[in-house]
Write a protein that holds these residues in place. Structure first.
Motif, PDB file in Angstrom:
ATOM      1  N   PHE B  94      11.296  23.175  89.976  1.00 20.56           N
ATOM      2  CA  PHE B  94      12.645  22.750  89.622  1.00 20.56           C
ATOM      3  C   PHE B  94      12.668  21.327  89.102  1.00 20.56           C
ATOM      4  O   PHE B  94      11.725  20.555  89.288  1.00 20.56           O
ATOM      5  N   GLN B  95      13.792  21.010  88.495  1.00 25.84           N
ATOM      6  CA  GLN B  95      13.938  19.700  87.875  1.00 25.84           C
ATOM      7  C   GLN B  95      14.039  18.579  88.897  1.00 25.84           C
ATOM      8  O   GLN B  95      13.379  17.560  88.805  1.00 25.84           O
ATOM      9  N   ASP B  96      14.915  18.811  89.927  1.00 29.74           N
ATOM     10  CA  ASP B  96      15.259  17.706  90.834  1.00 29.74           C
ATOM     11  C   ASP B  96      14.400  17.755  92.088  1.00 29.74           C
ATOM     12  O   ASP B  96      14.595  18.616  92.944  1.00 29.74           O
ATOM     13  N   SER B 182      11.555  15.403  84.219  1.00 26.84           N
ATOM     14  CA  SER B 182      12.622  14.591  83.631  1.00 26.84           C
ATOM     15  C   SER B 182      13.237  13.626  84.636  1.00 26.84           C
ATOM     16  O   SER B 182      13.785  12.603  84.263  1.00 26.84           O
ATOM     17  N   MET B 183      13.130  13.942  85.923  1.00 27.18           N
ATOM     18  CA  MET B 183      13.729  13.029  86.888  1.00 27.18           C
ATOM     19  C   MET B 183      12.704  12.126  87.554  1.00 27.18           C
ATOM     20  O   MET B 183      12.991  11.465  88.539  1.00 27.18           O
ATOM     21  N   LEU B 184      11.504  12.145  87.025  1.00 21.74           N
ATOM     22  CA  LEU B 184      10.461  11.302  87.613  1.00 21.74           C
ATOM     23  C   LEU B 184      10.338   9.990  86.852  1.00 21.74           C
ATOM     24  O   LEU B 184      10.683   9.888  85.672  1.00 21.74           O
ATOM     25  N   ARG B 189       5.009  10.795  85.139  1.00 21.38           N
ATOM     26  CA  ARG B 189       5.181  12.045  84.396  1.00 21.38           C
ATOM     27  C   ARG B 189       3.859  12.610  83.911  1.00 21.38           C
ATOM     28  O   ARG B 189       3.576  13.797  84.084  1.00 21.38           O
ATOM     29  N   HIS B 212      13.605  19.192  77.094  1.00 18.71           N
ATOM     30  CA  HIS B 212      14.354  18.782  75.900  1.00 18.71           C
ATOM     31  C   HIS B 212      13.515  17.806  75.076  1.00 18.71           C
ATOM     32  O   HIS B 212      13.979  17.264  74.103  1.00 18.71           O
ATOM     33  N   ASP B 213      12.322  17.597  75.527  1.00 15.73           N
ATOM     34  CA  ASP B 213      11.502  16.525  74.964  1.00 15.73           C
ATOM     35  C   ASP B 213      10.320  17.136  74.211  1.00 15.73           C
ATOM     36  O   ASP B 213       9.392  17.691  74.790  1.00 15.73           O
ATOM     37  N   PRO B 258      10.660   9.896  69.764  1.00 14.20           N
ATOM     38  CA  PRO B 258       9.886   8.694  69.553  1.00 14.20           C
ATOM     39  C   PRO B 258       8.503   9.056  69.008  1.00 14.20           C
ATOM     40  O   PRO B 258       7.915  10.055  69.402  1.00 14.20           O
TER      41      PRO B 258
END
Lengths: 297, 330, 323, 551
Positions: B94-96, B182-184, B189, B212-213, B258
């Protein structure tokens, strides 16, 4: 990268050893509350050793003030007030604890079932909860106990059945958010059975709400039982703080100046209720850190 | 299962959510396939439906229409024991990392609860070894330092590794990683992404990496799917999609990302204007028409089909329609 | 949509209450005749038992379902039956003479308790950290855990009997004429009972408001307002308190049931001729028609109050109507 | 107490003071009976008043007030059984005691100006035939006809001689035929009562009923007091507070320590006395083994300390009773020969030896076993709202325990208790018994099978279900005669049966306290002039018409 949702970890050092410190032990109000509750429980348990006479024995000179023979005097019926107070502790605490536990149990059951199952189960349980929320409970309890003329067990049951709804409602909404938590989703994915998910993942995270609900339910049960007893709708032959007030009121204890009969049971109820609500109050502060912190400016 | 057969496939999957009178078509003809041991990245903005894809793949949702095929069999509507068995092969990251671990359990408990039943019959000693091995696999060492910890005593990266270990405990074939980094903290990462690749190499674990990256997608994945408004708009090898984007949306995504060569700098002139379309409204024509810089007449009426636009590269855009290449499934 | 949903819920609840109300008396051992006979302690003539059975119309032989049907149709026609306690006075008349007193006393006490409690809650949140603001919530929480009939009795004894400052029974003096005198007499008689209700129920409002407000005060938009340099008083009044009031209003509706019930004991202690006391009498005399009607009235009042609050709420907070 | 504590009480008090100041100087000598002044009466707490003045309404809510407005044919003294001719001036039996001729008082008027005549009596009695629901004394189970013979004579025929009929008949309130003709007396609330009594309704509110003097009352010059207030009360406690501060002048409530809470506030004006009447019996179910054995009942009786019951449960108002059912106030009906037999003794040792002789042995736990070898356990039933019975029951339980009898106590609702007792589904229980102008009214219903019923059916009085043909014979003897000597002999024989057979066990003579203040009111019955029972309950007009303001 465009998103700034980086979490700054407050405990980045991985080598902390001790378990989290229990904030209950560092809150004066909680300590006072716990201490008082412990004292009452102690009295309830060792009652038979510190009561001085049989509590219902109408064998003394009626209406005596406090003395060394009768620490809190005697009733108009010639009973020893101190012995009644001590023995009454047991019944009052029993009703308070059991009715509180049963009400909380129902609340947990309904709240979690509602939040976990969702769908029509949730709909039906929510309607049931709302009905019990809206129907005023004290009149209902009074009517029920007048019709059924209950003993202690019946009173515990009736109080529980009329007071679970508040808890169920807040537990349901917490269950709804917990069910969406990733670890609950994971538990389902990992193939855990529903009861494993509920008891292993959801319930432990509701602990503070459950405890707070329990304390509320206990206060409610304590006061309801005292009210019923005072109206003579309880089990008036059992010695409890409420029945003491009933008999005192019945014999016009205050008007006859027998404060030693009327005041102690009221103080006992108030003190036990205060202990429970102090604990609840501090629990609120502990679980909601915003209440703890002092104002910034 | 033959080696050529995909591990899991989504075929023309529709998923609609109803809330009162609002009907939201989150997935519309979603196609996807992942081969054993493959790392596939699914790239898209928030609201493009990528999380719904993840949740449909583990059958938290049932497809309204279309099929979910696992190892050659249709698992779109299985239930009970079958579903349980299916889910053992697919796990989620999971993300979080704060919400994904139960705050009331120690790492030991968390891992133990995730192990399949048969591993618990193998005796206390074997179980302890298994616990340690699992933690070692996710580079949490020494394991004894972590086993008795509660989640709030761990850092974000450590937590995410525990979550990883918990997912690995089931010995899955496919890991669906929904924005796992994404939340790290930025510094953590790369470590986690490397860990994913390591396990891919060592255990043949397949991934669906949702992000999304684009840059991190290119870093870990061999194949990239770009999602927009509930469908795949471009797919192809990671290099092809990033280096030679064909769909105007992908081109914009690449331009906005980027530049890995010039760290931190990006082309400020390129931005994706506007917002994704409201999926609760009926969309006529190409869903990207409202934001597309190259929009022309056919885009307003017909939703384009997927066409081959290069070697192993497909895009869903009217610009390539004239070539009338074979329509294939992403 | 929201209101239709709520209204149908209230109808369902109403039906549940009516049904409960109907079936309860059938659970009870003993009869009203027995209660009247017993209360007369043998001073009634030898034919009393039979005569009372005739007068009260007990011992009718109908199935439970038939009786339920009759009960519903009587209710629909507004026929609440005849009170056994005040036989042959119709129940509706007993209610008409008691309900206004309860509405007045409870209305007054609830509003005072709500207003003062919430104001003190705002104070406690705004000035938290100061000694008074920390002590007040605790003091009133402890008050709320006291048996209020006991508090009421002590008030009655001290402020009614010992000092003679306030009347000890009734809601109005004898032969008081003139609108101002009547009003004065009514307020004078309501003071002690209302005070008891207020001080034992204020704690809940206070702590609730304080907790809500403290949470709201740490929301981003409030912090933003602080950074803009708005005066603190204005922030509390305009931003925070307003948002913290919403849950308090729901609580207000929910509490009505409790207060009506709670008033029962207060009314008994102060001999206040309200509906709570009538319920107590009905209960002790096994006066089912009166008991059923009072329970119904209380439930109806609570349902109506809740519905009104729903109306208000859907105005104040547009989110709920989409729920 | 403080003067301005309540506007409610202040108003009548102030106006009385004002009138007094106008009429006489500060040191005026006490004046004799004269018209004027007022009194506040709370007979007992009934809660808020209902607008019901129908004298036939069941229940007791407004009994005390209705009796000031409507009058019966004869006034009976509840304590002594003495009577005063009231609306009926005299009466006579004829046709071997089956025809009763009533001669009515002349010149009695209803408050609407109409004359009270035989037509009203016939109407009232006929109405009871038409509506059995108001015939609470079951008059029409005896009566066959009622006829007027001229405006002041009524002839009533009954189906068999019954000496108690007069008592039940003449207690009936008389209502005006003209106003009640088209009313259903069961459901009529009678909000504007019209009677012959000394007072009429001035104003009604649920918190206060105010009566004013009937200026045309048939007792010329009476009543003296201009206004009577009946404030409603909800608890004994509030009545005591009112008595103590002087806002209530007359009451008949029970309170454990009136000396302290009332009399001590002003011993020169605050007085209490007691009304006697009624009994507290310990009923035993004669259909249950071993309670059907006489030695068992004898032992139970001997094990009970009646003095303790009296002092602890009834604050000493009610006094230990004899075993023959003859109240001290009616002692003129008893014979000295009975005194020894009927005396209740407290002798637990004796009780134990009686039981031992009857074959009861102590079991292993020290408690008694019946001769059949079963544990001797008795259930006691009582009602939670009758706190004195609850207390008595608990005392009796420990007294029985002391001689080895195990007891269980069931505390239940009043109605359930009352139903259990009436239906015979009890083992033992404390309850009242009937009473009347002489002991026959007590003894006969208690022992006569006429007042019994099958188990499971409600029995009106003989709930222990005693059956003895001799009682029936004695009752017939009594009913057939109007001679006091015959009546005395019947009562003596019945009392003898009661004392020797113990169908029920006498506990206390029920006395209830009355409270009154002589601060502003004179004319009260006193110990030296006990002209009537001083109870404020149930139509206290004999006393009320004698009372007058002191100034």
């Amino acid at each position: 990268m465009q998103e700034a949702s980086v979490v700054h970890d407050p405990t980045s050092s991985p080598v902390k050893t001790s378990k989290p410190r229990n904030p209950l032990w560092h809150n004066t109000k909680a300590l006072i509350g716990l201490g008082m509750i412990a004292l009452f429980i102690l009295v309830a348990i060792i009652g038979p050793w510190i009561e001085r006479y049989a509590p219902n024995a109408e064998i003394f000179i009626p209406g005596q003030g406090p003395s060394s023979a009768h620490w809190l005097g005697t009733t108009a019926l010639g009973q020893d007030v101190w012995s009644q107070l001590v023995v009454g502790t047991r019944v009052s605490l029993l009703v308070s604890f059991l009715a509180g536990i049963v009400a909380t149990f129902i609340a947990v059951l309904v709240g979690i079932a509602s939040g976990y199952a969702g769908g029509w189960i949730d709909n039906i349980l929510s309607i049931l909860t709302n009905i019990f929320l809206v129907i005023p409970s004290l009149p209902l309890v009074i009517i029920l106990s007048a019709y059924l003329h209950l003993g202690n067990w019946g009173i515990i049951f009736v109080i529980a059945i009329t007071s679970w709804a508040w808890g169920a409602r807040s537990l349901r909404s917490q269950a709804l958010t917990l069910v969406q938590r990733d670890y609950v989703v994971h538990a389902k994915l990992a193939g855990q059975a529903w009861w494993q998910v509920i008891f292993g993942e959801i319930l432990p995270n509701m602990a503070s709400l459950v405890v707070s609900g329990l304390l509320f339910a206990m206060i409610n049960a304590l006061l309801t039982e005292a009210g019923l007893d005072f109206l003579g709708l309880g089990n008036i032959n059992a010695v409890s703080w409420g029945t003491m007030l009933y008999w005192a009121q019945n014999s016009e204890a205050l008007i006859n100046g027998m404060w030693w009969w009327f005041v102690p049971p009221g103080v006992a109820i108030a003190a036990f209720g205060a202990a429970l609500s102090l604990l609840n109050f501090s629990l609120d502060e502990i679980t909601n850190p915003r209440l703890r912190q002092r104002k910034v400016r | 299962m033959t080696p050529t057969e995909p591990l899991i496939q989504m075929v023309d999957v529709d998923k609609t959510f109803r809330q009162g009178h609002r009907v939201t078509r989150v997935l519309r003809g979603m196609n996807l396939s992942i081969n054993p041991g493959e790392i596939v990245a699914l790239v898209g903005e928030s609201g493009s439906g990528k999380s719904t894809v993840a949740q449909t793949l583990v059958r938290l949702y049932e497809p309204d229409h279309g099929q979910l095929v696992y190892a050659g069999s249709d698992v779109s509507h299985i239930r009970g024991g079958e579903l349980k068995e299916f889910r053992r092969h697919i796990q989620m990251l999971f993300q979080d990392p704060f919400a994904s671990l139960n705050p009331t359990q120690t790492v030991r408990t968390i891992l133990l609860r995730s192990f399949p039943k048969e591993s618990k019959t193998s005796g206390q000693k074997a179980l302890e070894q298994h616990l340690r091995d699992t933690l070692a696999e996710v580079d949490l060492s020494p394991p004894d330092n972590f086993l008795s910890k509660y989640p709030h005593e761990l850092s974000g990266g450590q937590r995410q590794r525990v979550a990883f270990a918990r997912a690995l405990g089931v010995r899955p074939q496919l890991m669906i990683a929904d924005e796992p980094v994404s939340m790290l903290d930025v510094s953590l990462r790369l470590g986690l992404l490397n860990l994913m690749q390591e396990l891919n190499h060592s255990q043949g674990l397949a991934y669906l990496y949702i992000t999304h990256d684009l840059a991190s997608a290119r870093y870990v994945a061999s194949r990239i799917l770009v999602m927009y408004a509930g469908q795949v708009v471009e797919s192809g090898s990671a290099d092809a999609v990033v280096n030679r984007p064909q769909h105007p949306y992908t081109q914009l995504l690449v331009a906005a990302a980027p530049d890995p060569e010039q760290r931190g700098k990006r082309d400020e002139s390129v931005t994706i204007n506007g917002e994704p379309p409201d999926l609760s409204q009926e969309i006529r024509g190409c869903p990207f028409q409202f934001r597309c810089p190259l929009v022309f007449d056919p885009c307003l009426t017909v939703n384009p089909a997927m066409v081959e636009v290069g070697e192993n590269q497909w895009a869903r855009c009217h610009l390539f329609d004239q070539r009338q290449k074979t329509v294939v499934r992403g | 949509m929201f209101l239709v949903k709520r209204a149908s819920f209230y109808l369902l609840t109403f039906w549940a209450a009516i049904t409960l109300n109907f079936f309860l008396p059938h659970l009870m051992p003993g009869s009203a005749v027995g209660a009247v006979m017993a209360r007369a302690h043998g001073e009634m003539g030898p034919g009393a038992l039979h005569a009372l059975e005739l007068a009260f119309g007990v011992n009718v032989h109908q199935t439970l379902l038939q009786q339920y049907g009759i009960y519903l149709s009587h209710l629909a026609h507004g026929n609440l039956g005849i009170s056994f306690t005040y036989f042959p006075e119709p129940v509706s008349q007993v209610i008409a003479s008691t309900l206004p007193w309860t509405l007045f006393l409870i209305g007054l006490a609830t509003i005072i308790s709500f207003v003062v409690g919430n104001l003190l809650g705002i104070y406690a949140a705004w000035r938290r950290g100061r000694p008074l603001a920390s002590v007040l919530p605790i003091a009133f929480t402890v008050m709320a855990a006291m048996p209020y009939f006991w508090v009421a009795l002590i008030f009655l004894y001290v402020f009614g009997f010992l000092t003679g400052w306030f009347p000890i029974t009734h809601s109005i003096g004898t032969e008081v004429t003139g609108i101002f005198h009547r009003f004065g007499s009514i307020m004078y008689h309501a003071t002690l009972p209302a005070l008891t209700i207020v001080i034992t129920s204020m704690g809940g409002w206070m702590v609730g408001m304080r907790n809500n407000l403290v949470s709201v005060l740490s929301e981003d938009y409030v912090i933003l307002a602080e950074m803009k340099g708005l005066p603190e008083r204005e922030i509390v009044a305009n931003y925070a308190a307003r948002n913290a009031l919403l849950p308090a209003i729901t609580g207000f509706a929910m509490s009505l049931g409790f207060v009506v019930g709670g008033a029962l004991l207060t009314e008994i202690v102060f001999s206040y001729p309200g509906i709570g006391y009538a319920l107590y009498q009905a209960v002790t005399n096994q006066d089912y028609p009166l008991m059923q009607a009072i329970f119904l009235i209380i439930v109806t009042a609570v349902l109506i109050a809740n519905f009104l609050v729903d109306l208000l709420y859907s105005r104040l907070d547009p989110r709920v109507s989409n729920d | 107490m403080s003067k301005n504590r309540s506007w409610m009480w202040a108003v009548p008090a102030a106006s009385a003071l004002f009138l007094a100041a106008m009429g006489s100087g500060a040191f005026a000598a006490p004046v004799g009976p004269h018209v004027g002044g007022s009194i506040s009466i709370v007979a007992s707490p009934h809660g808020p008043w209902a607008d019901v003045f129908n004298p036939f309404a069941p229940g007791e809510t407004q009994d005390d007030i209705v009796g000031d407005i409507y009058e019966p044919l004869v006034e009976w003294n509840g304590s002594t059984g003495a009577h005063k001719a009231w609306l009926a001036q005299s009466w006579a039996w004829s046709n071997s005691n089956k025809v009763l001729t009533l001669h009515l008082r002349h010149g009695v008027k209803f408050t609407n100006g109409q004359l009270f005549t035989s037509a009203d009596v016939v109407f009232t009695l006929d109405m009871m035939k038409k509506y059995p629901a108001i015939d609470t004394s079951a008059l029409w189970s005896y009566m066959t006809s009622v006829k007027a013979e001229g405006p002041y004579t009524v002839k009533i025929t009954i189906n068999k001689p019954d000496a108690t009929f007069l008592y039940y008949l003449t207690g009936t309130y008389m209502v005006p035929a003209s106003l009640w003709k088209n009313k259903n007396p069961v459901l009529w609330t009678d909000p504007n009562p019209v009677g012959t009594g000394p007072y009429q309704l001035k104003s009604f509110s649920p918190q206060n009923i105010i009566l004013k003097r009937n200026p045309h009352y048939w007792q010329k010059g009476k009543p003296y007091l201009q206004t009577v207030y009946y404030p409603s009360a909800t608890s004994n406690g509030s009545v005591i507070l009112g008595l103590a501060d002087g806002s209530i002048q007359w009451s008949s409530i029970y309170s454990p320590d009136l000396r302290n809470s009332f009399v001590s506030k002003d011993p020169s004006t605050n007085h209490t006395d007691v009304s006697s009447g009624g009994y507290d019996w310990l009923y035993v179910n004669l259909h249950q083994y071993p309670l059907n054995l006489l030695p068992v009942r004898r032992a139970i009786s001997d094990a009970i300390n009646r003095k303790a019951l009296s002092v602890i449960s009834e604050s000493g108002y009610s006094t230990p009773s004899r075993l023959d059912g003859i109240d001290a106030a009616q002692s003129s009906w008893s014979t000295p020969a009975l005194n020894k037999k009927a005396a209740a003794v407290y002798n637990p040792k004796l009780a134990e030896s009686i039981l031992a002789k009857a074959g009861f042995k102590r079991g292993p736990n020290g408690m008694l076993l019946t001769p059949k070898g079963k544990p001797f356990t008795v259930n006691l039933v009582t009602a939670s709202s009758f706190t004195d019975f609850v207390s008595m029951t608990s005392q009796i339980s420990s007294m029985l325990h002391a001689i080895g009898i195990n007891t269980n106590i069931t505390v239940t609702s009043v109605s359930n208790y009352s139903n259990k007792m009436e239906d015979g589904s009890f083992s033992m229980g404390v309850m009242w018994g009937a009473s009347g102008p002489n002991p026959f009214y007590t003894l006969n219903p208690l022992m006569n099978t006429e007042y019994s019923a099958a188990l499971g059916q409600p029995a009106p009085d003989n709930i222990e279900r005693y059956s003895n043909p001799r009682v029936q014979q004695l009752a017939n003897e009594y009913d057939a005669s109007t001679s006091v000597a015959v009546h005395k002999s019947v009562i003596d024989q019945m009392a003898n049966i009661m004392a020797t057979q113990l169908p029920i066990i006498g506990l206390l003579n029920r006395n209830s306290p009355n409270e009154y203040s002589s601060a502003t009111i004179a004319g009260w019955p006193t110990a030296s002039n006990p002209y009537w029972d001083n109870s404020a309950d149930v139509g206290p007009i004999v006393v009320l018409t004698q009372l007058y303001a002191k100034k």
